[in-house]
Design a protein around this motif. Structure first.
Motif, mmCIF file in Angstrom:
data_model
loop_
_atom_site.group_PDB
_atom_site.id
_atom_site.type_symbol
_atom_site.label_atom_id
_atom_site.label_comp_id
_atom_site.label_asym_id
_atom_site.label_seq_id
_atom_site.Cartn_x
_atom_site.Cartn_y
_atom_site.Cartn_z
ATOM 1 N N ALA A 164 -8.961 29.324 -26.799
ATOM 2 C CA ALA A 164 -8.214 30.972 -26.397
ATOM 3 C C ALA A 164 -7.445 31.212 -27.873
ATOM 4 O O ALA A 164 -7.467 30.724 -28.723
ATOM 5 C CB ALA A 164 -6.957 29.671 -25.659
ATOM 6 N N GLY A 165 -7.223 32.395 -27.498
ATOM 7 C CA GLY A 165 -6.671 33.182 -28.362
ATOM 8 C C GLY A 165 -8.491 33.327 -30.132
ATOM 9 O O GLY A 165 -7.753 32.611 -30.887
ATOM 10 N N SER A 166 -9.361 33.834 -29.103
ATOM 11 C CA SER A 166 -10.529 33.882 -30.097
ATOM 12 C C SER A 166 -10.099 34.502 -31.334
ATOM 13 O O SER A 166 -10.704 34.583 -32.419
ATOM 14 C CB SER A 166 -11.723 34.185 -29.174
ATOM 15 N N ASP A 167 -9.061 36.256 -31.455
ATOM 16 C CA ASP A 167 -8.898 36.272 -32.750
ATOM 17 C C ASP A 167 -7.775 36.272 -32.986
ATOM 18 O O ASP A 167 -6.452 36.217 -32.683
ATOM 19 C CB ASP A 167 -8.918 38.558 -31.854
ATOM 20 N N LEU A 168 -7.754 34.708 -33.990
ATOM 21 C CA LEU A 168 -6.564 34.909 -34.495
ATOM 22 C C LEU A 168 -5.735 35.516 -35.237
ATOM 23 O O LEU A 168 -5.220 35.688 -35.133
ATOM 24 C CB LEU A 168 -6.607 33.170 -34.981
ATOM 25 N N LEU A 169 -6.084 36.075 -35.771
ATOM 26 C CA LEU A 169 -6.070 37.677 -36.545
ATOM 27 C C LEU A 169 -5.095 38.257 -35.566
ATOM 28 O O LEU A 169 -4.091 38.623 -36.349
ATOM 29 C CB LEU A 169 -6.449 38.387 -37.940
ATOM 30 N N ALA A 170 -5.085 38.810 -34.793
ATOM 31 C CA ALA A 170 -4.462 39.450 -33.444
ATOM 32 C C ALA A 170 -2.761 39.294 -33.574
ATOM 33 O O ALA A 170 -1.783 39.097 -33.424
ATOM 34 C CB ALA A 170 -5.933 40.189 -32.319
ATOM 35 N N ARG A 171 -4.044 37.600 -32.925
ATOM 36 C CA ARG A 171 -2.021 37.062 -32.567
ATOM 37 C C ARG A 171 -1.266 36.784 -33.323
ATOM 38 O O ARG A 171 -0.089 37.014 -33.467
ATOM 39 C CB ARG A 171 -2.975 35.509 -32.084
ATOM 40 N N ILE A 172 -1.934 35.920 -35.532
ATOM 41 C CA ILE A 172 -0.752 35.859 -35.842
ATOM 42 C C ILE A 172 0.070 37.936 -36.374
ATOM 43 O O ILE A 172 1.382 37.237 -36.566
ATOM 44 C CB ILE A 172 -1.191 36.490 -37.150
ATOM 45 N N VAL A 173 -0.628 39.245 -35.857
ATOM 46 C CA VAL A 173 -0.498 40.437 -36.688
ATOM 47 C C VAL A 173 0.413 40.311 -34.786
ATOM 48 O O VAL A 173 1.801 40.994 -35.387
ATOM 49 C CB VAL A 173 -1.432 41.089 -36.024
#
Length: 415
Positions: A253-262
């Motif tokens: 889940a949530g492969s784009d970790l950077l996007a989730r942190i942002v």
């Protein structure tokens, strides 16, 4: 806008409304629309405008103007679905207009969105509002409860200190000034210099500057540079869900970790502490630069044995303790190891211990632990074999902090 927010903070909603209306009236169109390379500065100004609008709507609710504020709140919440303070204002407005069922439904929608998109729970403030709704509290009872003195909510994940902090008042003052002027500050120093403790002490003393909290990402246990975003995601409270088993790599889940942190940090005024970056320095630098570019109100405080090398970085070296401070540290930690101990019982030997250990806080604390069995004079005599002597660190700290040799080995492996 700042004066309006200050008036709101002390309960003067009428004055806050007037000041915030004046501030918002000065806004004309998109920020810096006619300038090239406007993205970062425009984002900062748009964030400030959103803060002002949020404060104005809060003042409106305090003045009993919930029906008039609700349409604007609804539109803003649709544009910023993960902005918890805005969502809380909308839920309050629904409650204050007698639409308790819709307020409960709005809370459930926010809770579900946070869980699905960020893997996190609503903030304590939002959960408290939900509890009031379930208890049937009206705006009047909520206002009465709010008037009662209560401790300020704790934001962030700073841990309570188990030992006193000794000295470095000037360094803390300088570090807090650095963080006011720069968005990335790196504490630089050798192992055992006290970078971690200094960073957390400074962050705690200046916590009022970051209303959305101080969040510490401990990178020392991270062995894979690719896991740095995961560690930061977990640290800021936006937990990642990992699916294990066949095909887990594709189903994660949530492969784009950077996007989730942002997405989690983008609208927050917060301080992120990246602690012990040296062994994952490239990954930490890349992440810090990306977050600073996309989260305009974020500040980053890093600790490392080398600079991150990110544009705009301010590097502050952490030096050894002065002799006087080192003696205080030896005295306090020594008294904890052997009640009644004082450096005055053999001041010359105590000074020699501090001097020969180069004023390094970790080495001095390891020496103090030896006072359970040895006098300070005996410790001074045995420092020629300091790697064998200084091996009595706390069991609960990282292995590399338990002995002086482990600190040196860790540094050597990074070369």
């Amino acid at each position: 806008a700042a004066e309006g927010a200050a008036a709101l903070a002390v309960g003067d909603a009428g004055r806050a409304a007037v000041l915030l209306d004046e501030a918002l009236g000065l806004w004309r169109g998109p920020a810096l629309a006619d300038l090239p390379d406007r993205a970062a500065e425009a984002a900062r100004r748009e964030a400030r405008r959103l803060d002002a609008r949020r404060a104005r709507l809060d003042a409106a609710l305090a003045l009993g103007e919930a029906p008039a504020a609700l349409p604007e709140l609804t539109a803003l919440c649709e544009a910023h679905p993960l902005d918890e303070p805005l969502q809380a204002l909308r839920i309050r407005a629904l409650r204050d207009t007698g639409r308790a069922a819709e307020a409960l439904a709005a809370y459930e929608a926010v809770r579900r969105a946070l869980a699905e998109r960020l893997g996190t729970d609503p903030s304590p403030a939002l959960r408290a509002l939900h509890a009031d709704l379930l208890a049937g509290k009206t705006a009047k009872t909520a206002e009465t409860a709010a008037a009662a003195p209560r401790p300020a909510p704790v934001r962030g994940n700073l841990r309570a200190r188990l030992t006193s902090f000794v000295g470095r008042d000037e360094e803390i003052a300088a570090l807090r000034e650095d963080l006011r002027a720069a968005r990335l500050v790196t504490l630089l120093g050798p192992g055992g210099a006290g970078k971690t403790r200094l960073s957390q002490e400074a962050a705690e003393r200046g916590a009022d500057a970051w209303p959305d909290g101080v969040w510490v990402a401990e990178l020392a246990p991270v062995t894979d540079p690719e896991a740095v975003p995961e560690a930061v995601l977990a640290a800021v409270g936006a937990r990642e869900t990992v699916l294990r088993g066949a095909g887990a790599g594709e189903l994660r889940a949530g492969s784009d970790l950077l996007a989730r942190i942002v997405e989690h940090c983008g609208g927050r005024r917060m301080l992120l502490v990246l602690d012990n970056c040296e062994h994952v320095i490239d990954a930490a630098a890349e992440l810090a630069e990306a977050l600073l570019a996309r989260c305009p109100e974020l500040r980053v405080l890093a600790t490392s044995r080398e600079p991150l090398g990110v544009p705009g970085e301010v590097v502050r070296p952490v030096g050894p303790l002065p002799v006087g401070v080192a003696l205080r540290l030896l005295g306090e930690r020594g008294a904890a190891a052997r009640p009644g101990f004082s450096v005055e019982e053999d001041l010359g030997a105590a000074e020699e211990v501090c001097r020969r250990l180069d004023g390094l806080p970790l080495a001095i604390e390891l020496a103090a632990a030896r006072l359970r069995m040895l006098s300070v004079g005996q410790i001074a005599e045995r420092l020629d074999d300091r790697f064998r002597l200084l091996t009595a660190g706390a069991r609960t700290v990282l292995p590399r902090q338990q002995t002086l040799r482990a600190v040196v080995d860790w540094s050597w492996e990074l070369l």
